[in-house]
Scaffold this motif. Sequence first.
Motif, PDB file in Angstrom:
ATOM      1  N   ALA A   2       0.834  -1.201   0.000  1.00  0.00           N
ATOM      2  CA  ALA A   2       0.000   0.000   0.000  1.00  0.00           C
ATOM      3  C   ALA A   2       0.873   1.257   0.000  1.00  0.00           C
ATOM      4  O   ALA A   2       1.905   1.291   0.652  1.00  0.00           O
ATOM      5  CB  ALA A   2      -0.897   0.007   1.225  1.00  0.00           C
ATOM      6  N   PHE A   3       0.440   2.274  -0.728  1.00  0.00           N
ATOM      7  CA  PHE A   3       1.135   3.558  -0.711  1.00  0.00           C
ATOM      8  C   PHE A   3       0.206   4.643  -1.242  1.00  0.00           C
ATOM      9  O   PHE A   3      -0.866   4.348  -1.759  1.00  0.00           O
ATOM     10  CB  PHE A   3       2.445   3.501  -1.507  1.00  0.00           C
ATOM     11  CG  PHE A   3       2.300   2.995  -2.913  1.00  0.00           C
ATOM     12  CD1 PHE A   3       2.209   3.873  -3.964  1.00  0.00           C
ATOM     13  CD2 PHE A   3       2.262   1.631  -3.182  1.00  0.00           C
ATOM     14  CE1 PHE A   3       2.067   3.418  -5.262  1.00  0.00           C
ATOM     15  CE2 PHE A   3       2.131   1.160  -4.472  1.00  0.00           C
ATOM     16  CZ  PHE A   3       2.031   2.055  -5.519  1.00  0.00           C
ATOM     17  N   GLU A   9      -5.034  10.557   7.131  1.00  0.00           N
ATOM     18  CA  GLU A   9      -6.168   9.866   6.497  1.00  0.00           C
ATOM     19  C   GLU A   9      -6.392   8.490   7.129  1.00  0.00           C
ATOM     20  O   GLU A   9      -7.534   8.098   7.381  1.00  0.00           O
ATOM     21  CB  GLU A   9      -5.925   9.697   5.001  1.00  0.00           C
ATOM     22  CG  GLU A   9      -5.894  10.997   4.241  1.00  0.00           C
ATOM     23  CD  GLU A   9      -5.409  10.827   2.821  1.00  0.00           C
ATOM     24  OE1 GLU A   9      -6.117  11.297   1.918  1.00  0.00           O
ATOM     25  OE2 GLU A   9      -4.334  10.221   2.610  1.00  0.00           O
ATOM     26  N   LEU A  10      -5.309   7.784   7.363  1.00  0.00           N
ATOM     27  CA  LEU A  10      -5.406   6.465   7.985  1.00  0.00           C
ATOM     28  C   LEU A  10      -5.989   6.571   9.392  1.00  0.00           C
ATOM     29  O   LEU A  10      -6.891   5.813   9.764  1.00  0.00           O
ATOM     30  CB  LEU A  10      -4.036   5.786   8.028  1.00  0.00           C
ATOM     31  CG  LEU A  10      -3.986   4.417   8.686  1.00  0.00           C
ATOM     32  CD1 LEU A  10      -4.911   3.424   7.969  1.00  0.00           C
ATOM     33  CD2 LEU A  10      -2.553   3.906   8.707  1.00  0.00           C
ATOM     34  N   TYR A  28      -3.211   3.572  -3.267  1.00  0.00           N
ATOM     35  CA  TYR A  28      -2.584   2.780  -4.318  1.00  0.00           C
ATOM     36  C   TYR A  28      -2.193   1.442  -3.731  1.00  0.00           C
ATOM     37  O   TYR A  28      -1.876   1.330  -2.541  1.00  0.00           O
ATOM     38  CB  TYR A  28      -1.356   3.497  -4.888  1.00  0.00           C
ATOM     39  CG  TYR A  28      -1.720   4.705  -5.700  1.00  0.00           C
ATOM     40  CD1 TYR A  28      -2.329   4.574  -6.931  1.00  0.00           C
ATOM     41  CD2 TYR A  28      -1.474   5.977  -5.211  1.00  0.00           C
ATOM     42  CE1 TYR A  28      -2.685   5.686  -7.675  1.00  0.00           C
ATOM     43  CE2 TYR A  28      -1.816   7.098  -5.945  1.00  0.00           C
ATOM     44  CZ  TYR A  28      -2.420   6.943  -7.172  1.00  0.00           C
ATOM     45  OH  TYR A  28      -2.769   8.050  -7.896  1.00  0.00           O
ATOM     46  N   TRP A  29      -2.194   0.429  -4.577  1.00  0.00           N
ATOM     47  CA  TRP A  29      -2.000  -0.927  -4.096  1.00  0.00           C
ATOM     48  C   TRP A  29      -1.499  -1.783  -5.242  1.00  0.00           C
ATOM     49  O   TRP A  29      -2.052  -1.752  -6.340  1.00  0.00           O
ATOM     50  CB  TRP A  29      -3.348  -1.423  -3.603  1.00  0.00           C
ATOM     51  CG  TRP A  29      -3.480  -2.832  -3.183  1.00  0.00           C
ATOM     52  CD1 TRP A  29      -2.946  -3.400  -2.074  1.00  0.00           C
ATOM     53  CD2 TRP A  29      -4.264  -3.842  -3.804  1.00  0.00           C
ATOM     54  NE1 TRP A  29      -3.360  -4.714  -1.981  1.00  0.00           N
ATOM     55  CE2 TRP A  29      -4.165  -5.005  -3.029  1.00  0.00           C
ATOM     56  CE3 TRP A  29      -5.051  -3.882  -4.953  1.00  0.00           C
ATOM     57  CZ2 TRP A  29      -4.801  -6.190  -3.370  1.00  0.00           C
ATOM     58  CZ3 TRP A  29      -5.691  -5.053  -5.289  1.00  0.00           C
ATOM     59  CH2 TRP A  29      -5.550  -6.183  -4.496  1.00  0.00           C
ATOM     60  N   PRO A  35      -3.234  -8.033 -11.267  1.00  0.00           N
ATOM     61  CA  PRO A  35      -2.357  -7.151 -12.051  1.00  0.00           C
ATOM     62  C   PRO A  35      -3.065  -5.963 -12.698  1.00  0.00           C
ATOM     63  O   PRO A  35      -2.410  -4.972 -13.014  1.00  0.00           O
ATOM     64  CB  PRO A  35      -1.771  -8.082 -13.112  1.00  0.00           C
ATOM     65  CG  PRO A  35      -2.742  -9.217 -13.201  1.00  0.00           C
ATOM     66  CD  PRO A  35      -3.331  -9.362 -11.827  1.00  0.00           C
ATOM     67  N   ASP A  36      -4.365  -6.019 -12.877  1.00  0.00           N
ATOM     68  CA  ASP A  36      -5.088  -4.914 -13.505  1.00  0.00           C
ATOM     69  C   ASP A  36      -5.571  -3.868 -12.507  1.00  0.00           C
ATOM     70  O   ASP A  36      -6.137  -2.854 -12.895  1.00  0.00           O
ATOM     71  CB  ASP A  36      -6.282  -5.446 -14.294  1.00  0.00           C
ATOM     72  CG  ASP A  36      -5.854  -6.304 -15.471  1.00  0.00           C
ATOM     73  OD1 ASP A  36      -4.738  -6.093 -15.991  1.00  0.00           O
ATOM     74  OD2 ASP A  36      -6.626  -7.192 -15.869  1.00  0.00           O
ATOM     75  N   CYS A  37      -5.358  -4.109 -11.228  1.00  0.00           N
ATOM     76  CA  CYS A  37      -5.824  -3.188 -10.188  1.00  0.00           C
ATOM     77  C   CYS A  37      -4.642  -2.434  -9.589  1.00  0.00           C
ATOM     78  O   CYS A  37      -3.667  -3.043  -9.166  1.00  0.00           O
ATOM     79  CB  CYS A  37      -6.561  -3.957  -9.087  1.00  0.00           C
ATOM     80  SG  CYS A  37      -8.037  -4.787  -9.690  1.00  0.00           S
ATOM     81  N   LYS A  38      -4.763  -1.126  -9.570  1.00  0.00           N
ATOM     82  CA  LYS A  38      -3.694  -0.275  -9.027  1.00  0.00           C
ATOM     83  C   LYS A  38      -4.107   0.408  -7.730  1.00  0.00           C
ATOM     84  O   LYS A  38      -3.301   1.071  -7.091  1.00  0.00           O
ATOM     85  CB  LYS A  38      -3.276   0.784 -10.049  1.00  0.00           C
ATOM     86  CG  LYS A  38      -2.845   0.205 -11.381  1.00  0.00           C
ATOM     87  CD  LYS A  38      -1.612  -0.657 -11.252  1.00  0.00           C
ATOM     88  CE  LYS A  38      -1.166  -1.167 -12.607  1.00  0.00           C
ATOM     89  NZ  LYS A  38      -0.808  -2.549 -12.636  1.00  0.00           N
ATOM     90  N   THR A  39      -5.390   0.297  -7.363  1.00  0.00           N
ATOM     91  CA  THR A  39      -5.886   0.894  -6.131  1.00  0.00           C
ATOM     92  C   THR A  39      -6.820  -0.086  -5.439  1.00  0.00           C
ATOM     93  O   THR A  39      -7.308  -1.042  -6.048  1.00  0.00           O
ATOM     94  CB  THR A  39      -6.686   2.195  -6.405  1.00  0.00           C
ATOM     95  OG1 THR A  39      -7.814   1.877  -7.222  1.00  0.00           O
ATOM     96  CG2 THR A  39      -5.827   3.252  -7.067  1.00  0.00           C
TER      97      THR A  39
END
Length: 101
Positions: A2-3, A9-10, A28-29, A35-39
């Motif tokens: 995670a970034f 926010e957390l 972001y993740w 592989p198709d997911c960036k968040t």
Amino acid sequence: MAFGIRMVELKAWKKAVSESEIAFLTHYWLDERFPDCKTVTKAGCADIEKLVEWGKQYGLKREWIDMRNDYPHFDLFGKYERDILENEGMTDQLERFGLNK
């Protein structure tokens, strides 16, 4: 991994979840399994029954709740993430993370 999230926010998300609010946290993740997911968006609430009932409107199942820590949540990504954020009026998250395309 995670970034792309600030500590404030957390902390705000954890507080809202602890107070049994339905709370959202997008970051972001990267995970090679998706592989198709960036968040990912975490939709959490300490009141499990409230979280289950909220999730039903989106077709989310109780067994999908991540219960590994003190902050029970659904991990939303892909179409679920985009559609739910839009329906919940979270346009700031959609724009910030480029999910409104």
